[in-house]
Design a protein around this motif. Structure first.
Motif, PDB file in Angstrom:
ATOM      1  N   GLY A  84       4.718 -11.047  13.120  1.00 36.25           N
ATOM      2  CA  GLY A  84       4.686 -10.962  11.887  1.00 36.25           C
ATOM      3  C   GLY A  84       3.691  -9.720  11.128  1.00 36.25           C
ATOM      4  O   GLY A  84       2.750  -9.591  11.476  1.00 36.25           O
ATOM      5  N   ASP A  85       4.331  -8.966  10.404  1.00 34.63           N
ATOM      6  CA  ASP A  85       3.687  -7.807   9.634  1.00 34.63           C
ATOM      7  C   ASP A  85       3.431  -8.793   8.175  1.00 34.63           C
ATOM      8  O   ASP A  85       4.258  -9.016   7.274  1.00 34.63           O
ATOM      9  CB  ASP A  85       4.613  -6.566   9.383  1.00 34.63           C
ATOM     10  CG  ASP A  85       4.175  -5.642   8.394  1.00 34.63           C
ATOM     11  OD1 ASP A  85       3.057  -5.788   7.948  1.00 34.63           O
ATOM     12  OD2 ASP A  85       4.864  -4.812   8.480  1.00 34.63           O
ATOM     13  N   PRO A  86       2.011  -8.958   7.960  1.00 34.44           N
ATOM     14  CA  PRO A  86       1.786  -9.395   6.699  1.00 34.44           C
ATOM     15  C   PRO A  86       2.282  -8.515   5.573  1.00 34.44           C
ATOM     16  O   PRO A  86       2.626  -9.147   4.434  1.00 34.44           O
ATOM     17  CB  PRO A  86       0.119  -9.414   6.698  1.00 34.44           C
ATOM     18  CG  PRO A  86      -0.108  -9.576   8.197  1.00 34.44           C
ATOM     19  CD  PRO A  86       1.017  -8.574   8.571  1.00 34.44           C
ATOM     20  N   ALA A  87       2.181  -7.220   5.588  1.00 33.46           N
ATOM     21  CA  ALA A  87       2.438  -6.431   4.157  1.00 33.46           C
ATOM     22  C   ALA A  87       3.970  -6.788   4.008  1.00 33.46           C
ATOM     23  O   ALA A  87       4.615  -6.842   2.854  1.00 33.46           O
ATOM     24  CB  ALA A  87       2.284  -5.128   4.540  1.00 33.46           C
ATOM     25  N   PRO A 146      11.927 -20.070   5.675  1.00 38.41           N
ATOM     26  CA  PRO A 146      11.364 -19.608   7.049  1.00 38.41           C
ATOM     27  C   PRO A 146      11.065 -18.155   7.137  1.00 38.41           C
ATOM     28  O   PRO A 146      11.923 -17.356   6.699  1.00 38.41           O
ATOM     29  CB  PRO A 146      12.222 -20.342   7.907  1.00 38.41           C
ATOM     30  CG  PRO A 146      12.979 -21.070   7.273  1.00 38.41           C
ATOM     31  CD  PRO A 146      13.057 -20.489   5.671  1.00 38.41           C
ATOM     32  N   LEU A 147       9.711 -17.754   7.304  1.00 35.72           N
ATOM     33  CA  LEU A 147       9.495 -16.293   7.511  1.00 35.72           C
ATOM     34  C   LEU A 147       9.163 -15.911   8.569  1.00 35.72           C
ATOM     35  O   LEU A 147       8.234 -16.182   9.368  1.00 35.72           O
ATOM     36  CB  LEU A 147       8.354 -16.189   6.275  1.00 35.72           C
ATOM     37  CG  LEU A 147       8.147 -14.625   5.724  1.00 35.72           C
ATOM     38  CD1 LEU A 147       9.332 -14.235   5.064  1.00 35.72           C
ATOM     39  CD2 LEU A 147       6.979 -14.659   4.719  1.00 35.72           C
ATOM     40  N   GLY A 148       9.885 -14.795   9.178  1.00 40.40           N
ATOM     41  CA  GLY A 148       9.521 -14.171  10.527  1.00 40.40           C
ATOM     42  C   GLY A 148      10.763 -14.839  11.453  1.00 40.40           C
ATOM     43  O   GLY A 148      11.094 -16.063  11.424  1.00 40.40           O
ATOM     44  N   VAL A 188      12.541 -18.648  11.756  1.00 37.19           N
ATOM     45  CA  VAL A 188      13.999 -18.793  11.590  1.00 37.19           C
ATOM     46  C   VAL A 188      14.423 -19.494  12.937  1.00 37.19           C
ATOM     47  O   VAL A 188      15.443 -20.632  12.703  1.00 37.19           O
ATOM     48  CB  VAL A 188      14.844 -17.885  11.475  1.00 37.19           C
ATOM     49  CG1 VAL A 188      16.273 -17.911  11.445  1.00 37.19           C
ATOM     50  CG2 VAL A 188      14.057 -17.232   9.910  1.00 37.19           C
ATOM     51  N   GLU A 189      14.248 -19.124  13.934  1.00 37.31           N
ATOM     52  CA  GLU A 189      14.966 -19.687  15.267  1.00 37.31           C
ATOM     53  C   GLU A 189      14.319 -21.115  15.336  1.00 37.31           C
ATOM     54  O   GLU A 189      15.100 -21.970  15.903  1.00 37.31           O
ATOM     55  CB  GLU A 189      14.403 -18.859  16.687  1.00 37.31           C
ATOM     56  CG  GLU A 189      15.243 -17.404  16.458  1.00 37.31           C
ATOM     57  CD  GLU A 189      14.774 -16.479  17.517  1.00 37.31           C
ATOM     58  OE1 GLU A 189      14.022 -16.792  18.160  1.00 37.31           O
ATOM     59  OE2 GLU A 189      15.462 -15.522  17.349  1.00 37.31           O
ATOM     60  N   ARG A 190      12.978 -21.344  15.297  1.00 35.80           N
ATOM     61  CA  ARG A 190      12.500 -22.733  15.751  1.00 35.80           C
ATOM     62  C   ARG A 190      12.998 -23.617  14.841  1.00 35.80           C
ATOM     63  O   ARG A 190      13.136 -24.747  15.119  1.00 35.80           O
ATOM     64  CB  ARG A 190      11.044 -22.286  15.939  1.00 35.80           C
ATOM     65  CG  ARG A 190      10.596 -21.983  17.133  1.00 35.80           C
ATOM     66  CD  ARG A 190       9.045 -21.176  17.260  1.00 35.80           C
ATOM     67  NE  ARG A 190       8.003 -22.682  17.181  1.00 35.80           N
ATOM     68  CZ  ARG A 190       7.633 -23.228  18.358  1.00 35.80           C
ATOM     69  NH1 ARG A 190       7.870 -22.591  19.262  1.00 35.80           N
ATOM     70  NH2 ARG A 190       6.751 -24.046  18.276  1.00 35.80           N
TER      71      ARG A 190
END
Length: 286
Positions: free
Chosen positions: A221-224, A244-246, A250-252
């Motif tokens: 994951g890219d924080p920016a 859901p972020l990343g 999303v998948e989990r």
């Protein structure tokens, strides 16, 4: 974009700092609530008219009203509250003590709740405002070794879902963000806490401990980019209740829903048999 004033806890590093930078880039004012003011001195120097630093420990619930008032005194109002400060403890249920569990609950539930109560009167009076609760994919699922962390994030999510329904009629929005792994200091040495391993669970949790400790600097994951997405949504017309972020999140979380539905369906007839046979179906206001 409309100028907004943000309070962001835990803004000294990771997603909190990225959010502060993105909010400033979007033309906003930022109040950074941090335990170490020097950690954001560069942002204060670069944005003297739009950035304020206030020493603050999220667990000090009695200090929440003063933080909100300081933001109002400086910038006139609070438009966005981001409850971001957090950390994790890794250990089996029998390895994590009451003090560690209470500390996480204070950091992830009681502290955020106090800040929400502090900013809500102004938001309700204006008929606008956004509360961003930084949860985790661990706020929707759990696995061995993260019981204390997930318990505190599950609590935050349940509290926030109820909050969202209560404040929506007043024009106030709530967004619960559920990140997967982002390249922050969250998994770093000295940040991620490990309970003293016991002989009973040492082998059972060995892979979890190694995974949690070994991912620092390799998270996908890219924080920016995450911060840009959150700021863009806050400035938009609609925010999701849960984000859901990343890709992993999303998948989990999608898989969690599928498994949960399958399990509910499998045991539905057994579960329905618990009701009185002649009782009418329930009717609730929500």
């Amino acid at each position: 974009m409309t100028k907004r004033t943000w309070i962001i806890t835990g803004a000294s590093r990771g997603l909190g700092r990225a959010l502060a930078e993105a909010a400033l880039a979007a033309g906003g004012n930022v109040v950074a609530a941090v335990r170490t003011p020097g950690s954001v001195a560069d942002l204060a120097d670069a944005h003297p008219g739009a950035f304020a630093v206030i020493p603050f420990d999220v667990r000090d619930v009695a200090a929440a009203p003063a933080l909100a008032q300081a933001a109002i005194d400086r910038f006139g109002q609070v438009d966005v509250l981001v409850n971001n400060a957090g950390r994790a403890v890794v250990g089996a249920v029998e390895e994590v003590g009451d003090e560690q569990l209470r500390d996480l609950m204070g950091l992830h539930l009681f502290g955020p709740a106090a800040l929400v109560r502090a900013v809500l009167p102004g938001m309700r009076a204006r008929g606008s405002g956004t509360i961003v609760q930084m949860s985790s994919q661990g706020g929707r699922m759990s696995f061995p070794g993260v019981s204390a962390y997930s318990a505190s994030k599950f609590a935050l999510e349940g509290w926030s879902e109820a909050l969202a329904g209560e404040v929506a009629p007043f024009g106030v929005r709530v967004m619960i963000v559920e990140p997967s792994r982002f390249r922050t200091g969250f998994n770093g040495a000295g940040v991620l806490e490990f309970a003293e391993p016991s002989q009973i669970y040492r082998q059972a949790l060995a892979a979890v401990r190694a995974d949690m400790a070994g991912t620092d600097g390799r998270q996908e994951g890219d924080p920016a980019r995450a911060a840009e997405i959150i700021v863009s949504l806050v400035h938009g017309e609609e925010v999701p209740l849960r984000l859901p972020l990343g890709r992993e999140a999303v998948e989990r979380i999608s898989g969690l829903h599928r498994r949960g539905l399958a399990e509910t369906t499998r045991w539905a007839e057994v579960a329905r048999a618990a009701d009185f046979a002649d009782a009418p179906a329930s009717a609730r206001p929500v």
